[in-house]
Design a protein around this motif. Sequence first.
Motif, short mmCIF file in Angstrom:
data_model
loop_
_atom_site.label_atom_id
_atom_site.label_comp_id
_atom_site.label_asym_id
_atom_site.label_seq_id
_atom_site.Cartn_x
_atom_site.Cartn_y
_atom_site.Cartn_z
N LYS A 294 0.83 -1.21 0.00
CA LYS A 294 0.00 0.00 0.00
C LYS A 294 0.86 1.26 0.00
O LYS A 294 0.53 2.26 -0.64
CB LYS A 294 -0.92 -0.02 1.22
CG LYS A 294 -1.95 1.10 1.24
CD LYS A 294 -2.74 1.19 -0.05
CE LYS A 294 -3.50 -0.08 -0.37
NZ LYS A 294 -4.24 0.01 -1.65
N THR A 298 0.99 4.61 -3.02
CA THR A 298 0.39 5.85 -2.51
C THR A 298 1.45 6.94 -2.47
O THR A 298 2.62 6.69 -2.13
CB THR A 298 -0.18 5.63 -1.09
OG1 THR A 298 -1.03 4.49 -1.09
CG2 THR A 298 -0.98 6.84 -0.62
N PHE A 303 0.11 9.08 2.36
CA PHE A 303 0.12 7.78 3.06
C PHE A 303 -0.03 7.97 4.56
O PHE A 303 0.71 8.73 5.18
CB PHE A 303 1.40 7.02 2.75
CG PHE A 303 1.47 5.67 3.43
CD1 PHE A 303 0.69 4.62 2.99
CD2 PHE A 303 2.32 5.48 4.52
CE1 PHE A 303 0.76 3.38 3.61
CE2 PHE A 303 2.40 4.24 5.14
CZ PHE A 303 1.60 3.19 4.68
N ASP A 355 -8.37 2.04 0.60
CA ASP A 355 -8.93 2.86 -0.48
C ASP A 355 -10.45 2.92 -0.45
O ASP A 355 -11.06 3.54 -1.33
CB ASP A 355 -8.49 2.31 -1.85
CG ASP A 355 -7.00 2.48 -2.08
OD1 ASP A 355 -6.41 3.40 -1.48
OD2 ASP A 355 -6.42 1.69 -2.84
N GLN A 418 -0.17 7.23 -9.14
CA GLN A 418 -0.27 6.27 -8.04
C GLN A 418 -0.40 4.84 -8.54
O GLN A 418 -0.60 3.92 -7.73
CB GLN A 418 -1.48 6.60 -7.15
CG GLN A 418 -1.36 7.93 -6.43
CD GLN A 418 -2.33 8.02 -5.27
OE1 GLN A 418 -1.98 7.80 -4.12
NE2 GLN A 418 -3.56 8.35 -5.59
#
Length: 847
Positions: A294, A298, A303, A355, A418
């Motif tokens: 993740k 990002t 983040f 998300d 992204q």
Amino acid sequence: MLLFFALGLLVHFVFFASIFDIYFTSPLVHGMTPQFTPLPPPARRLVLFVADGLRADALYELDENGNSRAPFIRNIIMHEGSWGISHTRVPTESRPGHVALIAGFYEDVSAVAKGWKENPVEFDSLFNESKYTWSWGSPDILPMFAKGIDTNGHAHRPSSRDYKDNIKKVDDGVKEIVSVFNHFYGNDGKTTFIFTSDHGMTDWGSHGAGHPSETLTPLVTWGAGIKYPQRVSAQQFDDAFLKEWRLENWKRLDVNQGILPVDYLNNTDLFKAESVFTNAVQILEQFKVKMTQKKEATLPFLFTPFKSLSDSKQFDILRKARSYIKHRKFDEAVSLCKELIHLALKGLSYYHTYDRFFLGINIAIGFVGWISYASLLIIKSHSNLIRSVSKEVKKPSHLLPCSFVAIGILVAFFLLIQACPWTYYVYCLLPVPIWYAVLREFQVIQDLVASLLTYPLSHFVGYLLVFTLGTEVLVLSFFYRYMLTIGLTAFAAWPFLTQLWTRAKVTSLSWTFFSLLLAVFPLMPVVGRKPDISLVMGAGLLVLLLSLYVVTSLTKRKDSFIKEELLVHLLQVLNTVLSMYVVYSTQRSLLRKQGLPLMNQIISWATLASSLIVPLLSSPALFQRLFSILLSLMSTYLLLSTGYEALFPLVLSCLMFVWINIEQETLQQSGVSCKQKLTSIQFSYNTDITQFRQLCLDDIRRAFFLVFFLVTAFFGTGNIASINSFDLASVYCFLTVFSPFMMGSLMMWKILIPFVLVMCAFEAVQLTTQLSSKSLFLIVLVISDIMALHFFFLVKDYGSWLDIGTSISHYVIVMSMTIFLVFLNGLAQLLTTKKLRLCGKPKSHLM
């Protein structure tokens, strides 16, 4: 209009597909370093017995003579091993249960895309971490572990003699296999045996949800590395099972999924602590991989890490746990490792749903835009609300399209840097053209505001509150059936709040009576729990009396088509009588275990086939055709009923007949002239389009009534569970051999019958009130999309299979309501407008 519906279909498909990216992505993580306990294991082999669908109480309880139904396993509990209750996690289904047992993780919700029959991604399990694995069992379970019978309970139910006798057979089978293993390996004491179940079963023979009868399963273990029975004088549990089962003197060790049951292990405290430590590190590795994935996808300044388990805290917990083990503080080490497991699992959930908020907001913006555009289209094309206000049409500025193009480019660039999946582009860019279409109608919005300002504020606020309250009642009725009762009770009071009571007292009282009578059904238990054939026979008798009344009234007529009409209704009387006979005789035959008589099966299928043909032979006169449709469909509905639900379509139809009358009274009250009396109106395939009128506020109520009656038709006698876990007895008049597709089709037809009755009645309402179906569908579209927006945020990716499936079904139902209405409208038009002649030529008004 055709382009609008095509675009609407595409937009709704995107909205529907979005829930699979937002809620139903796989939580499984790959790429971790394998972890191992450094100490040697106490066993060389494991034998796992899984009794599919076995409840804990069914195994442990004694029979009426005080004897165990599973004497071998009972002997294990008292002399060789440890026992307890396994508190299983929902969904309590075979595949998720076996995966949890053998692979150690909970349900992968993305499996919904495969119909919950397969795992959507590869996973690690006990099988592929063993040197050799042999497995015997059901063909719908084993293949999922090869990649990379609870039937008794369904058919006979857990309280039956068949289910309980089957436990003895299972016990004998376990005894035989244990003997074979011990003999083959020379009683070397290196085999561990585990006997358990994947899920339980309710008293009515279903599973999938979180009822204790489904989640409480037996767990009996013995052999290498397992503690021997522990005698105790007293035990404290929240239930009274120990006394019921006469096991209060043998220590019960309950197990919750996800926690290593160290109390079962007959080994050193060091081995237990090392095992829990390894388990904690395994889960922490998953957390680290998920966080890294993740973080890489990002932007750094966007983040937000999971603060409860920072890098320093991870290191600190691991260091302390290892120190505790080194200094032989094993209890403290186990406690600390369990805390780490808890935090790591929370962190995994955090990054898995990272998300969700961002995507959800984008879909919500698109939803609101689409609802706004559809509302503006209704106001612009199907009402007179703004025509008296608008004086000139202004051309849209070039600034507007340029602005939206710039917004689209910015959104796409943000997603590109992204490295987002291509579906994110669809969800985030879709609101841009939708809101562009809304703002292009800025002149309509201005005129609408100006028009509304001419109305008293109290009237506008009152309509808005009633509409909002009504929509909320519809949404809540998907979860709580009694909300339909509240809505129908409010419907019952409606005539007394208007001038209908003074104009048509008999019609108003009839409306109130049947509304209150229909309101009783949502308060009744879900269909299938308590079958009662006497209620089915009672409903058949009422239908028969209604049929005879129609026949008697026909004999008094003198028109030229009386013979043909009389023949049709006599055929319907015969179908009703035959349906009652088949239901009664089939039940008696099944109770005597003689199966379904062939003649009964033939009659049932013949009745089903004729239910859609016989109405087409009747007169196209409004009430005569509606009576014919009701009588024909009821004969089929009786064959598919097991209890009180047989009365439901009859009461619903009575209310529909009153609705037709009361809507004409309402139309006359509003000053719209009715050219024909109800008794003289006939259904016609070719409707005169010039008779259609513009929409008024009362038409919103009519559309809302339609949606409410359709929801009542669906939830009046059951809920989503009555489709997914329906009572097999409902189809026993048609077949008794297990056939999921055929049984499911029959149940779907049973569910559709009340819908068809409602739509046929609304065909009459449209005809008598000169209401265009096109404008109606637009209003229903707006209502259903407002409901869909509610259900979008109520979709679940946790809980029981039933909870997850129900939340998806709710969303799907309201999303597809307009399309569903088109299908039902076509079927209703076929039943109401088509005319088949037994002989001669068709009537001229249908040509």
